[in-house]
Scaffold this motif. Sequence first.
Motif, PDB file in Angstrom:
ATOM      1  N   PRO A   1      13.170   4.483   3.923  1.00 33.89           N
ATOM      2  CA  PRO A   1      13.743   3.370   4.680  1.00 33.89           C
ATOM      3  C   PRO A   1      13.487   2.003   4.052  1.00 33.89           C
ATOM      4  O   PRO A   1      14.150   1.023   4.432  1.00 33.89           O
ATOM      5  N   GLU A   2      12.560   1.910   3.103  1.00 33.73           N
ATOM      6  CA  GLU A   2      12.273   0.616   2.484  1.00 33.73           C
ATOM      7  C   GLU A   2      13.316   0.230   1.435  1.00 33.73           C
ATOM      8  O   GLU A   2      13.362  -0.930   1.001  1.00 33.73           O
ATOM      9  N   LEU A   3      14.141   1.178   1.014  1.00 37.54           N
ATOM     10  CA  LEU A   3      15.167   0.886   0.019  1.00 37.54           C
ATOM     11  C   LEU A   3      16.404   0.300   0.695  1.00 37.54           C
ATOM     12  O   LEU A   3      16.740   0.648   1.824  1.00 37.54           O
ATOM     13  N   THR A   4      17.089  -0.575  -0.030  1.00 38.54           N
ATOM     14  CA  THR A   4      18.353  -1.135   0.442  1.00 38.54           C
ATOM     15  C   THR A   4      19.498  -0.377  -0.214  1.00 38.54           C
ATOM     16  O   THR A   4      19.536  -0.269  -1.444  1.00 38.54           O
ATOM     17  N   VAL A   5      20.405   0.141   0.587  1.00 42.46           N
ATOM     18  CA  VAL A   5      21.507   0.932   0.027  1.00 42.46           C
ATOM     19  C   VAL A   5      22.823   0.507   0.673  1.00 42.46           C
ATOM     20  O   VAL A   5      22.879   0.238   1.876  1.00 42.46           O
ATOM     21  N   SER A   6      23.852   0.422  -0.156  1.00 44.74           N
ATOM     22  CA  SER A   6      25.193   0.074   0.310  1.00 44.74           C
ATOM     23  C   SER A   6      26.164   1.155  -0.131  1.00 44.74           C
ATOM     24  O   SER A   6      26.106   1.606  -1.280  1.00 44.74           O
ATOM     25  N   ALA A   7      27.051   1.548   0.762  1.00 46.63           N
ATOM     26  CA  ALA A   7      28.081   2.534   0.446  1.00 46.63           C
ATOM     27  C   ALA A   7      29.431   1.835   0.379  1.00 46.63           C
ATOM     28  O   ALA A   7      29.810   1.116   1.308  1.00 46.63           O
ATOM     29  N   ILE A   8      30.129   2.036  -0.733  1.00 44.87           N
ATOM     30  CA  ILE A   8      31.453   1.453  -0.906  1.00 44.87           C
ATOM     31  C   ILE A   8      32.434   2.601  -1.120  1.00 44.87           C
ATOM     32  O   ILE A   8      32.494   3.189  -2.200  1.00 44.87           O
TER      33      ILE A   8
ATOM     34  N   ALA B   1       2.303   6.579  -7.124  1.00 45.24           N
ATOM     35  CA  ALA B   1       1.059   6.689  -7.893  1.00 45.24           C
ATOM     36  C   ALA B   1       1.244   7.437  -9.206  1.00 45.24           C
ATOM     37  O   ALA B   1       0.628   7.087 -10.219  1.00 45.24           O
ATOM     38  N   ARG B   2       2.101   8.463  -9.236  1.00 43.84           N
ATOM     39  CA  ARG B   2       2.270   9.250 -10.462  1.00 43.84           C
ATOM     40  C   ARG B   2       3.003   8.468 -11.542  1.00 43.84           C
ATOM     41  O   ARG B   2       2.867   8.762 -12.732  1.00 43.84           O
ATOM     42  N   HIS B   3       3.795   7.467 -11.155  1.00 43.81           N
ATOM     43  CA  HIS B   3       4.382   6.566 -12.150  1.00 43.81           C
ATOM     44  C   HIS B   3       3.389   5.500 -12.582  1.00 43.81           C
ATOM     45  O   HIS B   3       3.338   5.125 -13.754  1.00 43.81           O
ATOM     46  N   ILE B   4       2.606   5.033 -11.642  1.00 42.47           N
ATOM     47  CA  ILE B   4       1.656   3.964 -11.948  1.00 42.47           C
ATOM     48  C   ILE B   4       0.633   4.410 -12.976  1.00 42.47           C
ATOM     49  O   ILE B   4       0.228   3.640 -13.848  1.00 42.47           O
TER      50      ILE B   4
ATOM     51  N   GLY C   1      11.957   4.592  -6.585  1.00 36.03           N
ATOM     52  CA  GLY C   1      11.764   3.344  -5.851  1.00 36.03           C
ATOM     53  C   GLY C   1      12.684   2.213  -6.265  1.00 36.03           C
ATOM     54  O   GLY C   1      12.316   1.042  -6.120  1.00 36.03           O
ATOM     55  N   ILE C   2      13.889   2.537  -6.769  1.00 36.07           N
ATOM     56  CA  ILE C   2      14.850   1.486  -7.077  1.00 36.07           C
ATOM     57  C   ILE C   2      15.120   0.705  -5.794  1.00 36.07           C
ATOM     58  O   ILE C   2      15.590   1.259  -4.800  1.00 36.07           O
ATOM     59  N   GLY C   3      14.853  -0.591  -5.810  1.00 33.18           N
ATOM     60  CA  GLY C   3      14.867  -1.371  -4.579  1.00 33.18           C
ATOM     61  C   GLY C   3      16.222  -1.499  -3.923  1.00 33.18           C
ATOM     62  O   GLY C   3      16.333  -1.550  -2.690  1.00 33.18           O
ATOM     63  N   ARG C   4      17.280  -1.577  -4.739  1.00 29.53           N
ATOM     64  CA  ARG C   4      18.628  -1.737  -4.187  1.00 29.53           C
ATOM     65  C   ARG C   4      19.579  -0.789  -4.896  1.00 29.53           C
ATOM     66  O   ARG C   4      19.629  -0.760  -6.128  1.00 29.53           O
TER      67      ARG C   4
ATOM     68  N   PRO D   1       0.813  -1.219   0.000  1.00 28.46           N
ATOM     69  CA  PRO D   1       0.000   0.000   0.000  1.00 28.46           C
ATOM     70  C   PRO D   1       0.847   1.271   0.000  1.00 28.46           C
ATOM     71  O   PRO D   1       0.504   2.260  -0.664  1.00 28.46           O
ATOM     72  N   THR D   2       1.971   1.250   0.717  1.00 29.88           N
ATOM     73  CA  THR D   2       2.854   2.416   0.729  1.00 29.88           C
ATOM     74  C   THR D   2       3.426   2.674  -0.657  1.00 29.88           C
ATOM     75  O   THR D   2       3.486   3.829  -1.120  1.00 29.88           O
TER      76      THR D   2
END
Length: 256
Positions: A98-105, A12-15, A53-56, A5-6
Motif C-alpha cells: 500500500p505504500e507504493l503509488t500506482v496509476s492504471a491507464i 533488507a536483502r537489497h540493503i 519498492g519502486i515508489g511510483r 522502518p518498514t
Amino acid sequence: MPLTPTQLERHARHIVLPEIGGVGVARLSAAHVVLVGMGGIGCPALQYLAGAGIGRLTLIDDDTIDLSNLQRQTLFTPGDVGQPKAQVAANWVRSFDPELTVSAIAERITPANASALLTGASVILDGTDNFATRLLVSDTATDLHIPLVSAAIGRFQGQIGTFRGWLSDAPCYRCFVGDAFDAEDCDTCAEQGVLGAMVGLIGSFAAMETVRAITGFGEDPKSKLHLFDGLKPLWRTLRIAKDPACKACGDGAPAA
C-alpha cells in the motif's frame, strides 16, 4: 529521504547487497517506472519491481483479460476475465504494498499521447507485442531522454536491451530493427504462439535491468542486446552499433 522502518525491514536483502545498499533502495523508492503493456512480460516485471519498492508505477494497457492470457499472464485469474489488464494489475500492487503509488491507464499508446504518458518517467519498460508500438515507445523515450528497457518474446525466443539513444555513443531500439516494422500489422504472439515460462524469464530479466538502470549496479548495459533461445537453451549477447542514418537518434534526427 531516509528509509522508514518498514522499508528497512522489507528491503533488507537489497540493503545488504553492497552494489545496491540503502542508497540504491532509496533511489528505487524515489523512482517512477512506466510499464507499457501488462501482458506476459509486464506481469512478472511488475511483481519484481513492486517487490523492489519502486515508489511510483504507471501501467499502460488498453486490453482486457482473456481466458487465453492465463497461460502466461500470472497476475490474472479466471475471475478477472473481461476486466482491464491495467486496472487489475494496479489493484494487485495496492494489495501487495500500500505504500507504493500506482496509476492504471487503460488506453492505447499512440503518437498523439505517447509524450504525455511517458514524460516524467525515470525508466520506461516496454513489454508490448508488436513492432509499431515498440518503435513508437522507443522514439518517444529517445526524444524525452528516458532510459528504455525493451523486452520481447516469440515462440521460444526472447530478447532484452536497455537503450539510451540520445547519447552520442549509444543506439536506440530503432537502430536495431530499422524502419521496416512501423506498420500495425506485424505478427504478435497470438499468431506465432509463445511458451508461457518464457515470459516469466524475460519479464524478470526486464525488471532486473530496470533496477540496474535506476541504481547503477554492475556493468553498463549500453549497446548490448541479450538473446535467449529456449529450445537449446542458450544465452548470447550482441553488440548493437548506433546507426548514423537512424531517423530517431542518428545524424539527421530532429533536435530534442
